[in-house]
Design a protein around this motif. Structure first.
Motif, PDB file in Angstrom:
ATOM      1  N   THR A   1      26.344  14.429 -14.500  1.00  0.00           N
ATOM      2  CA  THR A   1      27.095  13.343 -13.479  1.00  0.00           C
ATOM      3  C   THR A   1      26.226  13.139 -12.296  1.00  0.00           C
ATOM      4  O   THR A   1      26.125  12.026 -11.778  1.00  0.00           O
ATOM      5  CB  THR A   1      28.604  13.631 -13.360  1.00  0.00           C
ATOM      6  OG1 THR A   1      29.122  14.294 -14.663  1.00  0.00           O
ATOM      7  CG2 THR A   1      29.350  12.471 -12.784  1.00  0.00           C
TER       8      THR A   1
ATOM      9  N   ASP B   1      23.266  11.173 -12.852  1.00  0.00           N
ATOM     10  CA  ASP B   1      23.427   9.646 -13.209  1.00  0.00           C
ATOM     11  C   ASP B   1      23.847   8.952 -11.913  1.00  0.00           C
ATOM     12  O   ASP B   1      23.253   7.848 -11.633  1.00  0.00           O
ATOM     13  CB  ASP B   1      24.703   9.548 -14.183  1.00  0.00           C
ATOM     14  CG  ASP B   1      24.415  10.043 -15.565  1.00  0.00           C
ATOM     15  OD1 ASP B   1      23.368  10.070 -15.833  1.00  0.00           O
ATOM     16  OD2 ASP B   1      25.622  10.186 -16.279  1.00  0.00           O
TER      17      ASP B   1
ATOM     18  N   ALA C   1      17.900   5.048 -17.273  1.00  0.00           N
ATOM     19  CA  ALA C   1      19.423   4.572 -17.182  1.00  0.00           C
ATOM     20  C   ALA C   1      19.703   4.436 -18.688  1.00  0.00           C
ATOM     21  O   ALA C   1      21.010   4.745 -19.007  1.00  0.00           O
ATOM     22  CB  ALA C   1      19.805   3.492 -16.223  1.00  0.00           C
TER      23      ALA C   1
ATOM     24  N   ARG D   1      20.240   7.310 -20.667  1.00  0.00           N
ATOM     25  CA  ARG D   1      21.295   7.967 -20.531  1.00  0.00           C
ATOM     26  C   ARG D   1      22.653   7.476 -20.905  1.00  0.00           C
ATOM     27  O   ARG D   1      23.625   7.940 -21.120  1.00  0.00           O
ATOM     28  CB  ARG D   1      21.559   8.034 -18.758  1.00  0.00           C
ATOM     29  CG  ARG D   1      20.939   9.039 -18.277  1.00  0.00           C
ATOM     30  CD  ARG D   1      21.025  10.716 -18.617  1.00  0.00           C
ATOM     31  NE  ARG D   1      22.222  10.947 -18.454  1.00  0.00           N
ATOM     32  CZ  ARG D   1      23.150  11.652 -19.057  1.00  0.00           C
ATOM     33  NH1 ARG D   1      22.566  12.119 -20.121  1.00  0.00           N
ATOM     34  NH2 ARG D   1      24.295  11.880 -18.692  1.00  0.00           N
TER      35      ARG D   1
END
Lengths: 343, 100
Positions: A6, A9, A46, A49
């Motif tokens: 997290t 991210d 991204a 992810r």
């Protein structure tokens, strides 16, 4: 572990926002392009992810790997045309440009306010849309998974792109062809003519890398049938090889024959249209493939499209048609030489 | 945790300082040539340690080959591009930094 991810991210999202801001506010075009390339690379991270490896690969290969060099090539042409070198501008000159920009921005402030307000509205609308998306997500994933066996490939993304929604991809390929035609209509490559001055290290590196790049491009096209990959990604990698050849002066553009190029550019769209017609004749529906032959047909289609996409993207980079393709003597700026025009 | 995994973790940990010093060097060094010098340390040694560490974590030979291939490719690309950046800088007349 979850917390670590997290945090990663969050860091990624913040970096992306920061890069986007830096990109937009930079007055130095070269700097902005570098920010754009960094933005694209992180964006593909991204996408990974978000569990969308296909989009990530396309973003890395086309969005960054090719668009970045395209921008750089465009910048170089602007500089050559303007007769100055923006890249090596000393700091003082850059500041002057910056202040001019600021002055112009102050003048445009009512317009800027309107744009800002509209952007905020759009952003709010997007946030609201994301918030009201029902969960679990409605989608066609189950239907695609259910009829995957009929598509001839094991990768649901390829199945949708080339079989279930082949119509969209057909149009995309046509748009790319149209782009190539437009670029070829504008000028001839290289524009302006340049003196080959390639470092031997660069030549050696390109010689080393080129076979591998071609192998990886072909592998990506092949892999599209059952894993992440496909014609667009493979084509982009192939075009990277061509771009490397172009900037290392291995391919001598003025002497290039245009007929093989034309054939290569149209091969993918042609195969696609033939398949569409084949679908009408055999299955009575546009682009519908017979189930038993779908696999090989799709592989053939992907290979053809990959080749054409690679050539098209490289043609964008070259920025024009080969000089041998011209029927008149090329436009040289001051002296308008009238060649033997064919009517 | 098996012994290869522990050695692998140690290798990855050994690679981190190279990336860190490479990043700090790129941010803090005075001119383009010294910055390039700092960057290559991260690419060559740091990535090498990382690759060795990751290779020791897997049983699949195919993955090991892929990882080593990535390292070799990055080595080729980074040394060639560093050379090109430095060459262009020299062509433009940027002098290497010296202590006065």
């Amino acid at each position: 572990m979850k917390m670590l991810l997290t945090g990663f991210d969050l860091l990624l999202a913040l970096t992306l926002l920061w890069l986007a801001w830096q990109l937009l506010r930079s007055t130095d075009i070269f700097k902005a392009i570098i920010f754009f390339i960094c933005f694209g690379l992180l964006m593909s991270l991204a996408w990974v992810r978000m569990h969308a490896p296909d989009v990530a690969l396309a973003e890395a290969a086309i969005g960054t790997g090719l668009t970045g060099p395209l921008f750089l090539a465009a910048l170089r042409r602007i500089e050559r045309k303007a007769g100055k070198n923006m890249m090596s501008e000393p700091a003082g000159n850059g500041e002057e440009t910056g202040s001019r920009w600021k002055a112009r921005n102050r003048e445009m402030s009512p317009l800027l306010w309107t744009v800002t307000a509209l952007t905020c509205c759009l952003a709010g609308l997007l946030i609201w849309t994301v918030l009201i998306i029902p969960r679990p997500l409605p989608g066609l994933a189950d239907q695609v998974a259910g009829s995957l066996a009929e598509s001839g490939v094991n990768n649901p993304v390829t199945a949708v792109l080339l079989n279930f929604r082949g119509y969209d991809t057909l149009l995309e390929v046509m748009v790319l062809l149209l782009g190539a035609i437009t670029v070829w209509s504008i000028t001839h490559a290289p524009f302006p003519p340049r003196v080959p001055d390639t470092s031997p290290v660069q030549k050696a590196a390109v010689r080393l890398l080129l076979p591998l790049i071609c192998l990886i491009g072909g592998y990506l096209v092949w892999q599209g049938a059952y894993q992440t990959g496909g014609a667009f990604q493979g084509g982009a990698v192939l075009s990277a090889a061509l771009v490397l050849l172009l900037i290392s002066d291995f391919l001598w553009l003025p002497g290039m024959r245009s007929l093989p190029l034309r054939l290569g550019l149209t091969l993918g769209p042609l195969v696609f249209v033939l398949l569409a017609g084949f679908g009408i004749l055999v299955e009575k529906t546009l682009l519908r493939l017979p189930v038993e032959y779908a696999g090989p047909l799709l592989l053939f289609l992907e290979a053809a499209c990959g080749l054409s996409i690679g050539l098209t993207l490289a043609a964008f980079f070259a920025g024009g048609r080969p000089a041998s393709d011209l029927r008149e003597t090329p436009y040289s700026g001051e002296a308008k030489g009238k060649g033997p025009a064919e009517s | 945790m098996t012994i290869p995994e522990i050695i692998g973790l140690a290798c990855i940990a050994a690679g981190i300082p190279f990336f860190l010093s490479g990043t700090i060097g790129m941010l803090r060094f005075p001119d383009i040539f010294t910055r390039l010098h700092a960057l290559t340390k991260a690419d060559n040694v740091g990535l090498g340690f990382l690759i060795i560490g990751l290779c020791l974590q897997t049983d699949d030979w195919f993955i090991v080959i892929k990882l080593v291939l990535i390292w070799v490719l990055v080595l080729t690309a980074s040394s060639a591009s560093c050379h090109l950046v430095a060459r262009r800088a020299l062509q433009k007349g940027i002098r290497p930094w010296t202590r006065e």
